[in-house]
Design an enzyme around this catalytic site. Structure first.
Site, PDB file in Angstrom:
ATOM      1  N   THR A 209       0.820  -1.206   0.000  1.00 58.17           N
ATOM      2  CA  THR A 209       0.000   0.000   0.000  1.00 58.17           C
ATOM      3  C   THR A 209       0.859   1.263   0.000  1.00 58.17           C
ATOM      4  O   THR A 209       0.330   2.367   0.084  1.00 58.17           O
ATOM      5  CB  THR A 209      -0.937   0.034   1.218  1.00 58.17           C
ATOM      6  N   GLU A 427     -20.798 -19.804 -16.600  1.00 59.26           N
ATOM      7  CA  GLU A 427     -20.544 -18.357 -16.463  1.00 59.26           C
ATOM      8  C   GLU A 427     -21.829 -17.556 -16.645  1.00 59.26           C
ATOM      9  O   GLU A 427     -22.064 -16.581 -15.941  1.00 59.26           O
ATOM     10  CB  GLU A 427     -19.486 -17.887 -17.471  1.00 59.26           C
ATOM     11  N   HIS A 430     -23.841 -17.400 -13.437  1.00 58.68           N
ATOM     12  CA  HIS A 430     -23.411 -16.335 -12.514  1.00 58.68           C
ATOM     13  C   HIS A 430     -24.010 -14.993 -12.966  1.00 58.68           C
ATOM     14  O   HIS A 430     -24.568 -14.250 -12.174  1.00 58.68           O
ATOM     15  CB  HIS A 430     -21.883 -16.174 -12.545  1.00 58.68           C
TER      16      HIS A 430
END
Ligand code: ADP
Length: 603
Positions: A209, A427, A430
């Site tokens: 970060t 897919e 989903h």
């Protein structure tokens, strides 16, 4: 900033050791070597050999006799006795004999040969060896002679240093550190009023970060030297060496004050001293020394210690008490705006076509750290080069996000047509379950191009905005979306495959967290059944409940997932026609954009 190499004081040590080795060599080894091929015999043997005529050359010294046999191949040595007849006997035996032969070597030459020449030889050898060692240790000598030296990388002021403007998206951290910069610039302002700066500032946050970067930026902004060392570099094989490194580091820093000492991964030495088996004496001594050094200098000497860690909870309380690392600056994962700013900072280093929408990229890269975003930009530039282009485009950046998330596209996919169709159904499952529930993030892209990470396809959803809270129904919808893949296989193809293994893991994790950590089950209410210990590093957790409770939790988790799976199945059964149509479309096109998906679904 420019790194400065330490002075090579240790060369003197090398020379001293070379000299000592030379002395020892001359004293002990040389005479022995010279004697090696000479056989010591008693005087009787010498007499017998002379009597037998088995004698070649003889040299009679003041207290030794060296002689050879007839063949002159073997050399013997014996002591001298009072033997007046010796010369006669030797003469009769036809030996070649003489008194001690002292060669006329000038004393100066002999001194040069036996002392000066070897010394020069060893100095040159020492020099070559020390250079080779330094090279091996990356210019930062860590060999035996340097034990106890800090090895800190020292950076001094330079115009090319990192500034606050290079670190994006961590405005709160920058704000807290601006005061430190101001103090280093202008210490009188603070001392006049009697205020003293915190001696230590702890930067905490997940990896990548920008903690190291922001520490360097503080030094860059304040234009002061920067000593950088990692916690693990203190810990040595021998007890006491780490402590001596700490002393050395602080000694150097005090000479260069005002300056900044940065200790990365401080948890390597700063872990709680709890006397558990396996705790390490060397580490504890190093920590004690660090504590002592921090107490030892006054708050206003101008040395500020910054330290970074992603495991703040493991640090020893003595280290974090007031007067030591008493200021804690969180450096968190960037939010949407932060991600956009970081992308822009790194994009300055590459050539783009000028039409990049960084906000879209930032949306797609939800949850990415600064280091990952820097990597995404670099991947995009590499992709552009591979394609023979001169500038980076939006498409390169979007593809590089997928590379970072899912790996490279697999060139020679070995999927059969049947498998490809199953993956297309999976897919689409989903995607449709996501689209048919309220409050879910929009679909960005669906693809069934296999990736090197092992994913056979994936559906990309992007958050419109930052999300800090999740409602119970949002968690349920997420679980439903995760189960949507398996549900579509069941509804569309009538069979189930191994393709859902990852979804199963994710759905279980989410359901378990909802019940055990977020208090979202009616049965347990707001009881904390587990606590997270390692917040910044993947979140390990500790159970706070009995085995009985755990068994009940397992039931609840199973029920929750089952309910969502049934919901997904019913959504897909209701939209069976669309599921078939979209799965076939995906099967033929391999990649479908969010826009195409919604058009087909809604018409
Ligand atoms: P940490 O010390 O927190 O693990 P670093 O400071 O070493 O992370 O960051 C690694 C790299 O990631 C940096 O060199 C930089 O390129 C990039 N990076 C991380 N955070 C940021 C940020 N906030 N702004 C710009 N670049 C960043």
């Amino acid at each position: 900033m420019k790194e400065v190499k330490r002075p090579r004081k240790q060369l003197i040590l090398y020379y001293a050791i070379a000299l000592a080795a030379l002395l020892l060599f001359n004293l002990f080894a040389m005479p022995r070597l010279a004697e090696k091929s000479v056989t010591q015999v008693d005087y009787g043997t010498f007499m017998t050999m002379t009597a037998e005529g088995n004698i070649g050359k003889v040299e009679i010294g003041t207290n030794y006799i060296v002689f050879t046999d007839k063949t002159q191949e073997n050399i013997y040595k014996t002591g001298v006795l009072n033997d007046p007849e010796l010369i006669n006997r030797l003469h009769q035996a036809n030996a070649v004999f003489s008194g001690e032969i002292t060669e006329e070597v000038s004393p100066f030459l002999s001194f040069v040969l036996s002392w000066i020449f070897p010394i020069i030889f060893f100095i040159i050898l020492g020099n070559i060896l020390s250079k080779a060692f330094m090279k091996k240790a990356g210019g930062n000598n860590s060999m035996m002679f340097n034990l106890g030296k800090s090895n800190a990388k020292i950076y001094v002021k330079s115009s090319g240093g990192i500034r606050f403007s290079d670190v994006a998206g961590v405005d709160e951290a920058k704000e807290s550190l601006k005061e430190v910069v101001d103090y280093l610039d202008n210490p009188e302002k603070y001392t006049a009023i009697g205020a003293s700066m915190p001696k230590g500032v702890l930067l905490v946050g997940p990896p990548g970060t920008g903690k190291t970067m922001i520490a360097k930026a503080v030094a860059g902004e304040a234009n002061v030297p920067f000593f950088s060392m990692s916690g693990s570099e203190f810990v040595e094989m021998f007890v006491g060496m780490g402590a001596s490194k700490v002393r050395d580091l602080f000694g150097q820093a005090k000479e260069k004050a005002p300056c900044i000492i940065f200790i990365d991964e401080i948890d390597a030495i700063g872990q709680r001293r709890d006397g558990r088996p396996g705790s390490n004496d060397e580490r504890e001594q190093t920590l004690n020394q660090l504590l002592t050094e921090m107490d030892g200098f006054e708050g206003n000497t101008g040395v500020i210690i910054l330290a970074a860690t992603n495991r703040p909870e493991t640090l020893d309380p003595a280290l974090t008490r007031p007067g030591r690392f008493d200021r804690r600056v969180p450096v968190e994962l960037p939010d949407l705006k932060g991600r956009e700013a970081i992308l822009k900072v790194h994009a300055k280093r590459i050539k783009t076509d000028g039409n990049i929408n960084y906000l879209t990229i930032a949306r797609m890269a939800s949850g990415a750290s600064g280091a990952e975003l820097a990597n995404i930009i670099n991947e995009a530039a590499l992709r552009a080069v591979r394609a023979g282009k001169e500038v980076v485009s939006q498409a390169d950046l979007e593809e590089s996000i997928e590379v970072v998330i899912a790996g490279y596209q697999k060139k020679n996919s070995l999927l059969t047509d049947k498998e490809k169709l199953v993956v297309a159904y999976h897919e689409m499952g989903h995607a449709i379950v996501a689209a048919k529930q309220a409050g879910t993030s929009p679909i960005q892209k669906i693809t069934i191009v296999p990736r090197t990470s092992g994913a056979l396809g994936y559906t990309l959803q992007t958050e419109e905005d930052n999300k800090y809270l999740l409602t119970k129904s949002e968690i349920e919808s997420r679980i439903a979306i995760l189960t949507g893949g398996r549900a579509a296989e069941q509804v569309g193809v009538g069979t189930v495959t191994t393709g859902a293994s990852n979804d199963i893991i994710e759905a279980t994790k989410l359901a378990r967290a909802a019940i055990m950590r977020f208090g979202m089950s009616e049965h347990f209410g707001m009881t904390a059944l587990e606590t997270q210990t390692n917040v910044y590093l993947g979140g390990d957790s500790v159970l706070n409940c009995s085995a009985d409770t755990m068994a009940k939790v397992d039931h609840l988790v199973t029920d929750l997932i089952k309910m969502q799976y049934d919901k997904a199945c019913s959504i897909l059964t209701e939209n069976r026609k669309k599921l078939d149509e979209l799965a076939l479309y995906l099967y033929h096109n391999e990649t479908v954009s969010g826009k195409e998906f919604y058009e087909i679904l809604e018409n």
